[in-house]
Scaffold this motif. Structure first.
Motif, short mmCIF file in Angstrom:
data_model
loop_
_atom_site.label_atom_id
_atom_site.label_comp_id
_atom_site.label_asym_id
_atom_site.label_seq_id
_atom_site.Cartn_x
_atom_site.Cartn_y
_atom_site.Cartn_z
N PHE A 176 -14.36 8.08 -0.34
CA PHE A 176 -15.53 7.62 -1.08
C PHE A 176 -15.18 7.29 -2.52
CE2 PHE A 176 -19.34 8.31 -3.65
CZ PHE A 176 -20.27 7.54 -2.97
N GLU A 192 -26.38 2.02 1.09
CA GLU A 192 -27.76 2.47 1.25
C GLU A 192 -27.98 3.69 0.35
OE1 GLU A 192 -29.60 4.68 4.83
OE2 GLU A 192 -29.99 2.55 5.22
N HIS A 230 -28.52 10.24 -2.45
CA HIS A 230 -27.57 10.24 -1.34
C HIS A 230 -27.14 8.81 -1.07
CE1 HIS A 230 -26.49 11.03 3.10
NE2 HIS A 230 -25.52 11.45 2.34
N ASN A 235 -25.00 6.26 1.25
CA ASN A 235 -24.33 5.99 2.52
C ASN A 235 -23.77 4.58 2.49
OD1 ASN A 235 -24.18 8.04 4.53
ND2 ASN A 235 -26.41 8.03 4.67
N TYR A 248 -22.35 1.74 5.04
CA TYR A 248 -22.24 1.35 6.44
C TYR A 248 -21.38 0.11 6.57
CZ TYR A 248 -26.29 4.40 7.24
OH TYR A 248 -27.13 5.46 7.30
N PRO A 266 -21.79 4.16 10.02
CA PRO A 266 -21.54 4.80 8.72
C PRO A 266 -20.06 5.12 8.58
CG PRO A 266 -22.55 6.36 10.26
CD PRO A 266 -22.54 5.03 10.94
N THR A 270 -18.67 6.18 5.15
CA THR A 270 -18.47 7.17 4.10
C THR A 270 -19.80 7.46 3.43
OG1 THR A 270 -17.13 7.76 2.16
CG2 THR A 270 -17.94 5.51 2.28
N GLN A 271 -19.87 8.59 2.73
CA GLN A 271 -21.11 8.97 2.06
C GLN A 271 -20.79 9.86 0.87
OE1 GLN A 271 -23.60 11.48 4.47
NE2 GLN A 271 -21.89 12.64 5.27
#
Length: 238
Positions: A74, A158, A168, A170, A172, A197, A199-200
């Motif tokens: 990330f 997102e 948060h 995300n 995709y 998805p 990575t976050q």
């Protein structure tokens, strides 16, 4: 007393019987073909498309999750832009890393679809009759999937509020691939779509003194929310 002589019916010759049987068989075959084309063909194509889309989506998801998502960091993909006070004001994509991921994913998905082209697929003809009893009755109808054109891959960020002062994030990977579904008597294109998805991250910001409800009025009741931040997917310009 005179007796009438009965005329005996002469049996058909082998040649005549063969020609007659061939004509009857041809008529039955034509009628069967027309029935399949008009009645069973739409149902067979619908079932074939569903099976191809399921198989392709599962294969693509597995390939992306195993070979791409596991290797993404990330911190290498996303940058935070700060102001003079060290507060984060914008979230930016690392354009080089984004391009690399899209390129690797495109090649991986294209290779996966080519491998699926040689995978034997079949559906029992009875499934097209919409009958639970006849669903597994054959003969089996072969299905072929042929990739068409280039695969479209893009990264989609997102951002969602996760608390009073948390966001948060995300990321995709969105995939669209066009394939041709081929069954006896007909062929039709279909589009394989998948959103995976990769990575976050959870970003915690400072607690502001004011916050705004849906009415737009500022309040100070001890429950502020983090102000919106900008997400830029273009190149990082320092």
């Amino acid at each position: 007393m005179a007796f009438r002589s009965r005329k005996r019916v002469k049996p058909l010759s082998f040649k005549t019987a063969f020609i007659t049987s061939l004509v009857i068989f041809s008529l039955i075959s034509i009628q069967t073909f027309l029935y399949i084309e008009q009645k069973l063909e739409p149902a067979m194509m619908r079932i074939s498309k569903t099976k191809v889309e399921q198989l392709a989506a599962d294969a693509i998801n597995g390939a992306i999750s195993k070979h791409i998502a596991e290797g993404i960091d990330f911190k290498e993909l996303v940058y935070f832009r700060e102001d003079g006070n060290g507060e984060i004001k914008a979230i930016l994509f690392n354009y080089n890393e984004q391009t690399r991921i899209v390129g690797v994913a495109t090649n991986r998905v294209s290779n996966t679809l080519k491998e699926l082209e040689s995978v034997p697929l079949e559906i029992p003809l009875g499934q097209a009759l919409d009958s639970n009893i006849l669903a597994m009755i054959g003969p089996d109808v072969p299905i072929t999937m042929v990739p068409m054109g280039s695969v479209q891959v893009s990264l989609i960020p997102e951002v969602k509020e996760a608390g009073i002062n948390m966001v948060h994030i995300n990321v995709y990977i969105d995939i669209q691939a066009k394939v041709q579904v081929v069954i006896p008597f007909t062929t039709e294109p279909t589009v394989i779509r998948s959103k995976i998805p990769i990575t976050q991250g959870l970003f915690m910001g400072d607690v502001p003194n004011f916050y705004f409800k849906g009415s737009g009025s500022p309040e100070k009741d001890g429950a502020p929310v983090m102000p919106p931040i900008q997400f830029n997917t273009g190149p990082l310009n320092e």
